[in-house]
Structure formats: C-alpha cells, structure tokens
Design a protein around this motif. Structure first.
Motif, PDB file in Angstrom:
ATOM      1  N   ASN A   1      54.782 -17.234  22.239  1.00 53.05           N
ATOM      2  CA  ASN A   1      54.533 -18.408  23.079  1.00 53.05           C
ATOM      3  C   ASN A   1      55.198 -18.197  24.423  1.00 53.05           C
ATOM      4  N   GLY A   2      54.743 -18.936  25.398  1.00 51.16           N
ATOM      5  CA  GLY A   2      55.340 -18.857  26.719  1.00 51.16           C
ATOM      6  C   GLY A   2      54.565 -19.717  27.692  1.00 51.16           C
ATOM      7  N   ASP A   3      55.173 -19.973  28.845  1.00 55.27           N
ATOM      8  CA  ASP A   3      54.477 -20.688  29.909  1.00 55.27           C
ATOM      9  C   ASP A   3      53.667 -19.661  30.686  1.00 55.27           C
ATOM     10  N   TYR A   4      52.401 -19.520  30.292  1.00 55.61           N
ATOM     11  CA  TYR A   4      51.542 -18.519  30.904  1.00 55.61           C
ATOM     12  C   TYR A   4      50.766 -19.072  32.094  1.00 55.61           C
ATOM     13  N   GLY A   5      51.098 -20.299  32.490  1.00 53.08           N
ATOM     14  CA  GLY A   5      50.550 -20.859  33.714  1.00 53.08           C
ATOM     15  C   GLY A   5      49.207 -21.539  33.533  1.00 53.08           C
ATOM     16  N   GLU A   6      48.660 -21.976  34.653  1.00 55.22           N
ATOM     17  CA  GLU A   6      47.388 -22.707  34.658  1.00 55.22           C
ATOM     18  C   GLU A   6      46.235 -21.720  34.580  1.00 55.22           C
ATOM     19  N   THR A   7      46.097 -21.122  33.408  1.00 56.51           N
ATOM     20  CA  THR A   7      45.113 -20.069  33.202  1.00 56.51           C
ATOM     21  C   THR A   7      43.863 -20.544  32.488  1.00 56.51           C
ATOM     22  N   ASP A   8      43.782 -21.830  32.212  1.00 56.36           N
ATOM     23  CA  ASP A   8      42.620 -22.436  31.559  1.00 56.36           C
ATOM     24  C   ASP A   8      42.556 -22.193  30.062  1.00 56.36           C
ATOM     25  N   TYR A   9      43.564 -21.595  29.443  1.00 52.12           N
ATOM     26  CA  TYR A   9      43.521 -21.422  28.003  1.00 52.12           C
ATOM     27  C   TYR A   9      44.762 -22.011  27.341  1.00 52.12           C
ATOM     28  N   ILE A  10      44.575 -22.490  26.111  1.00 55.10           N
ATOM     29  CA  ILE A  10      45.728 -22.938  25.323  1.00 55.10           C
ATOM     30  C   ILE A  10      46.137 -21.874  24.314  1.00 55.10           C
ATOM     31  N   GLY A  11      45.197 -21.023  23.924  1.00 55.83           N
ATOM     32  CA  GLY A  11      45.510 -19.961  22.983  1.00 55.83           C
ATOM     33  C   GLY A  11      44.564 -18.793  23.132  1.00 55.83           C
ATOM     34  N   ILE A  12      45.082 -17.589  22.890  1.00 56.42           N
ATOM     35  CA  ILE A  12      44.280 -16.366  22.940  1.00 56.42           C
ATOM     36  C   ILE A  12      44.645 -15.511  21.741  1.00 56.42           C
ATOM     37  N   ASN A  13      43.650 -14.829  21.180  1.00 54.84           N
ATOM     38  CA  ASN A  13      43.937 -13.742  20.261  1.00 54.84           C
ATOM     39  C   ASN A  13      43.247 -12.483  20.758  1.00 54.84           C
ATOM     40  N   HIS A  14      44.044 -11.454  20.981  1.00 61.59           N
ATOM     41  CA  HIS A  14      43.521 -10.140  21.322  1.00 61.59           C
ATOM     42  C   HIS A  14      43.561  -9.266  20.078  1.00 61.59           C
ATOM     43  N   VAL A  15      42.504  -8.507  19.831  1.00 53.99           N
ATOM     44  CA  VAL A  15      42.554  -7.459  18.811  1.00 53.99           C
ATOM     45  C   VAL A  15      42.103  -6.152  19.438  1.00 53.99           C
ATOM     46  N   ALA A  16      42.896  -5.111  19.190  1.00 54.39           N
ATOM     47  CA  ALA A  16      42.500  -3.755  19.567  1.00 54.39           C
ATOM     48  C   ALA A  16      41.775  -3.154  18.368  1.00 54.39           C
ATOM     49  N   ILE A  17      40.624  -2.561  18.621  1.00 58.73           N
ATOM     50  CA  ILE A  17      39.763  -2.058  17.558  1.00 58.73           C
ATOM     51  C   ILE A  17      39.458  -0.592  17.807  1.00 58.73           C
ATOM     52  N   GLN A  18      39.600   0.221  16.775  1.00 61.96           N
ATOM     53  CA  GLN A  18      39.237   1.633  16.870  1.00 61.96           C
ATOM     54  C   GLN A  18      38.317   1.994  15.718  1.00 61.96           C
ATOM     55  N   PHE A  19      37.158   2.562  16.060  1.00 62.86           N
ATOM     56  CA  PHE A  19      36.150   2.928  15.073  1.00 62.86           C
ATOM     57  C   PHE A  19      35.823   1.770  14.135  1.00 62.86           C
ATOM     58  N   GLY A  20      35.774   0.563  14.694  1.00 63.00           N
ATOM     59  CA  GLY A  20      35.350  -0.601  13.933  1.00 63.00           C
ATOM     60  C   GLY A  20      36.440  -1.319  13.183  1.00 63.00           C
ATOM     61  N   TYR A  21      37.686  -0.835  13.251  1.00 61.74           N
ATOM     62  CA  TYR A  21      38.781  -1.469  12.517  1.00 61.74           C
ATOM     63  C   TYR A  21      39.886  -1.924  13.465  1.00 61.74           C
ATOM     64  N   ILE A  22      40.489  -3.078  13.147  1.00 60.85           N
ATOM     65  CA  ILE A  22      41.609  -3.585  13.939  1.00 60.85           C
ATOM     66  C   ILE A  22      42.811  -2.660  13.776  1.00 60.85           C
ATOM     67  N   ILE A  23      43.465  -2.340  14.889  1.00 62.08           N
ATOM     68  CA  ILE A  23      44.677  -1.527  14.826  1.00 62.08           C
ATOM     69  C   ILE A  23      45.874  -2.277  15.419  1.00 62.08           C
ATOM     70  N   SER A  24      45.634  -3.431  16.060  1.00 69.51           N
ATOM     71  CA  SER A  24      46.728  -4.235  16.604  1.00 69.51           C
ATOM     72  C   SER A  24      46.180  -5.594  17.001  1.00 69.51           C
ATOM     73  N   SER A  25      47.045  -6.621  16.927  1.00 70.60           N
ATOM     74  CA  SER A  25      46.621  -7.965  17.299  1.00 70.60           C
ATOM     75  C   SER A  25      47.765  -8.697  17.990  1.00 70.60           C
TER      76      SER A  25
ATOM     77  N   GLY B   1      35.667   5.214  20.809  1.00 66.41           N
ATOM     78  CA  GLY B   1      35.720   4.304  19.678  1.00 66.41           C
ATOM     79  C   GLY B   1      36.765   3.223  19.786  1.00 66.41           C
ATOM     80  N   LEU B   2      37.376   3.063  20.953  1.00 67.86           N
ATOM     81  CA  LEU B   2      38.465   2.106  21.142  1.00 67.86           C
ATOM     82  C   LEU B   2      38.017   0.978  22.060  1.00 67.86           C
ATOM     83  N   LYS B   3      38.290  -0.271  21.651  1.00 70.81           N
ATOM     84  CA  LYS B   3      37.960  -1.422  22.484  1.00 70.81           C
ATOM     85  C   LYS B   3      38.912  -2.560  22.186  1.00 70.81           C
ATOM     86  N   ILE B   4      38.922  -3.565  23.082  1.00 73.34           N
ATOM     87  CA  ILE B   4      39.713  -4.765  22.896  1.00 73.34           C
ATOM     88  C   ILE B   4      38.764  -5.951  22.920  1.00 73.34           C
ATOM     89  N   VAL B   5      38.914  -6.841  21.935  1.00 69.67           N
ATOM     90  CA  VAL B   5      38.137  -8.083  21.893  1.00 69.67           C
ATOM     91  C   VAL B   5      39.113  -9.242  22.011  1.00 69.67           C
TER      92      VAL B   5
END
Length: 345
Positions: free
Chosen positions: A136-160, A335-339
């Motif tokens: 958590n943190g004061d991330y400023g007036e960024t228009d979001y209340i929550g975000i989830n990032h997942v890093a994906i490699q070859f179709g599988y999550i490797i970090s969130s 094969g690496l992407k972030i969603v």
C-alpha cells in the motif's frame, strides 16, 4: 378491455413498489456510502429486473496460471506482506478466507499460502521472482484504487504485485477496503473477473465488480471450484488430465475431486502454453520487469478518458476497458509479458 385494465393495475403496483423501495433506501439511517449505489441497480427496484448469475454457471475466461508442475495438488504460493499496520486486518482476513483451511467448508482447498511480513516497509514495493507481494502507499491521483500486475513467461505467472492506493482508499469504508484487498489477491492467484457489470445483482464474491462492496467481501464457492480446476486441491483427490497438443498449446485441466473429466469444446478455456522446464530470466530482464511493475510506473494518468495513454507509445496496449477498470499488456519478447488489471476510481 378487462385484461388491459388488469395490466395497467399490475404495472401501477410495480411502479408504486419501486418508489416505496427507493424511499426505504433513502430513509435507512444505517446505510453507508457504498449502499447508495444500490439505487442505481434496476434489480433492486422491480422483480422483473432481477437477474441471475451473468455467467449462467460458467466461469470467466480471462485467467492466468502459476506453474505448479501439473501436480494438481493445489498451488503453493509465497506472499510478501509489505503493508502498513492499518491494512493488516483486511489482508489477514482475505488470506485466511482464500486459504480456506476450514475442514467443514464444502469448498475445495486449492491454495497453500505462506505469508512473510517485510521487517521494514518498502515504499518501492520491489517485485520478487516466483512470489506475490502486496503493498500500500499514497500513489497519488492516478485514477486507480487498486492494481494487480502479473509477469507471465510462456503462459505462466512468474511474479505478481498488488498495489493499494491510499490516495483514494484512505478515507473509504471498511467494506471497500476489504473488497479491494480480496479482489487484488484473487488476481494474484490468476483469477479473472466473475462479472464486469457494476449495476446488476451482486454475485456475493469479491471477484464480481460492484457498487456495493459490502455485498462482495469474500471469495465464494464458485471461486474455489475454479481454482481447483486450475491447480487441483490440497487433499490430493484431483487429477491432471491432458487433452493433447494443438499448435503447441497444451490442454490443462485438473479434475474436481476424483471425478473423471471428458474434454469437450467447453474445456478450451484451459489451454495454456507448455512450460519448457524452469524458465531463466537475466538480471537485466528482471530489472525491467521490476521497473514496469513498480508503483512509480503509473500506467494510469489523471485523465483516463483519453483514447490512448501516453505510455502506449512505450509498448503498453489495452486488452479491455470500461468506465471502472482497464487491462493493459506489455509484450517484452521471448515469451515474457506483463498484464496489469487496474481498478479505477
């Protein structure tokens, strides 16, 4: 003529009933800020608008999976608690409910969660390989209340990474805070949204978008059944079933309990890329992932009404967008992407 008269009488009763219901909502002295949105939901006005589960018993298609070596014995996941004390009660409740260790529960237990508390709060919310971190943190007036990032490699999550924006959440209700924590954790496990309509009848689980968060505080049976199909269960009664390969895409499905599943066209949603052993990522690649998933990299700008965010030039693209949430993706190659799934204000 008589039948028309009866029709108008019935219609008039519906109108009167709707007005009475709205008046009761306004007069409820115990109503919270979130419950006022119930008045915007037609299903709370008249019985004729009452809707059923929008999935009709089906499950959402936009999901991602952590690699559990196809064991179908549940997902074991380390979660790093990088939250300030004010968030602990919401986080601990959400973790307990998602882990579902109650032997009397009818829901399958698909998750084994190992929570580690950061000794020192890290405002940078550093991404950790093969783990999920919640910050958590004061991330400023960024228009979001929550975000989830997942890093994906070859179709599988490797970090969130799950981010809770105090700028907007600080003075919000306990209900919204609990809903947001539960929701972002769900994305971290790989789940998508159960329903993306804010104004229809609530499904009663935190993966359902709602304007009445008090109704969607926790995961429900449907969430756990879907997790079991993704990862199996910790009881060891789920089995992996392979449907063969089609264009190098593997059919991945864990059976519910000890049941045998016959693969049909309906199981195509479980097709995921075959993971060629343990993937390797260079230090430079991981630094790039960490930067893109950090709170300082604000995907959402103050004016989210523009058709294209400035960062689209940096490689981000929209997958989905409504007035309340967005999904962005950046393809890093090999094969690496972030969603990134973003809950807007």
């Amino acid at each position: 003529i008589k039948s028309n008269k009866h029709y108008f009488i019935a219609f008039g009763l519906l109108i009167i009933g709707g007005i009475a219901g709205m008046a009761a909502g306004f007069s409820n002295g115990n109503s919270q800020q979130a419950s006022e949105f119930d008045l915007l939901d037609p299903s709370t006005w008249f019985p004729i608008f009452m809707d059923k589960n929008p999935h009709g018993g089906n499950t959402p298609y936009d999901f991602n999976i952590w690699d559990n070596q196809r064991s179908c014995r549940g997902l074991k996941l380390d979660i790093i608690d990088n939250l300030e004390p004010k968030w602990e009660k919401y986080f601990q409740r959400a973790v307990t409910e998602w882990e579902n260790d109650d032997p009397s529960s009818e829901a399958p237990d698909a998750l084994t969660l190992n929570v580690r508390k950061n000794i020192r709060y890290d405002p940078e919310c550093r991404t950790v390989m093969r783990k999920m971190i919640v910050c958590n943190g004061d991330y400023g007036e960024t228009d979001y209340i929550g975000i989830n990032h997942v890093a994906i490699q070859f179709g599988y999550i490797i970090s969130s990474v799950a981010l809770l924006n105090d700028y907007f959440l600080e003075n919000q209700s306990d209900a919204l805070k609990q809903n947001t924590v539960c929701h972002e954790l769900g994305h971290g496990f790989g789940l998508g949204h159960w329903d993306e309509n804010f104004y229809n009848r609530d499904l009663g689980n935190c993966m359902d978008y709602t304007n009445s968060p008090k109704n969607n505080q926790s995961p429900d049976l449907s969430n756990f059944l879907f997790l079991e199909q993704m990862y199996g269960n910790t009881a060891g009664t789920s089995r992996y079933v392979e449907a063969g390969l089609n264009n190098n895409v593997e059919g991945l499905h864990c059976t519910p309990g000890s049941e045998t599943v016959d693969f049909t066209e309906g199981t195509d949603i479980f097709k995921k890329r075959r993971l060629p052993g343990q993937p390797t990522i260079t230090d430079d690649e991981f630094e790039r992932i960490a930067l893109l998933m950090s709170p300082g990299n604000n995907i959402i700008i103050a004016d989210s009404s523009v058709k294209e965010h400035p960062l689209a030039r940096e490689g981000w693209r929209y997958l989905k967008r409504t007035d309340k949430y967005e999904v962005h993706e950046q393809d890093l190659g090999d094969g690496l992407k972030i969603v990134s799934t973003i809950h807007l204000v």
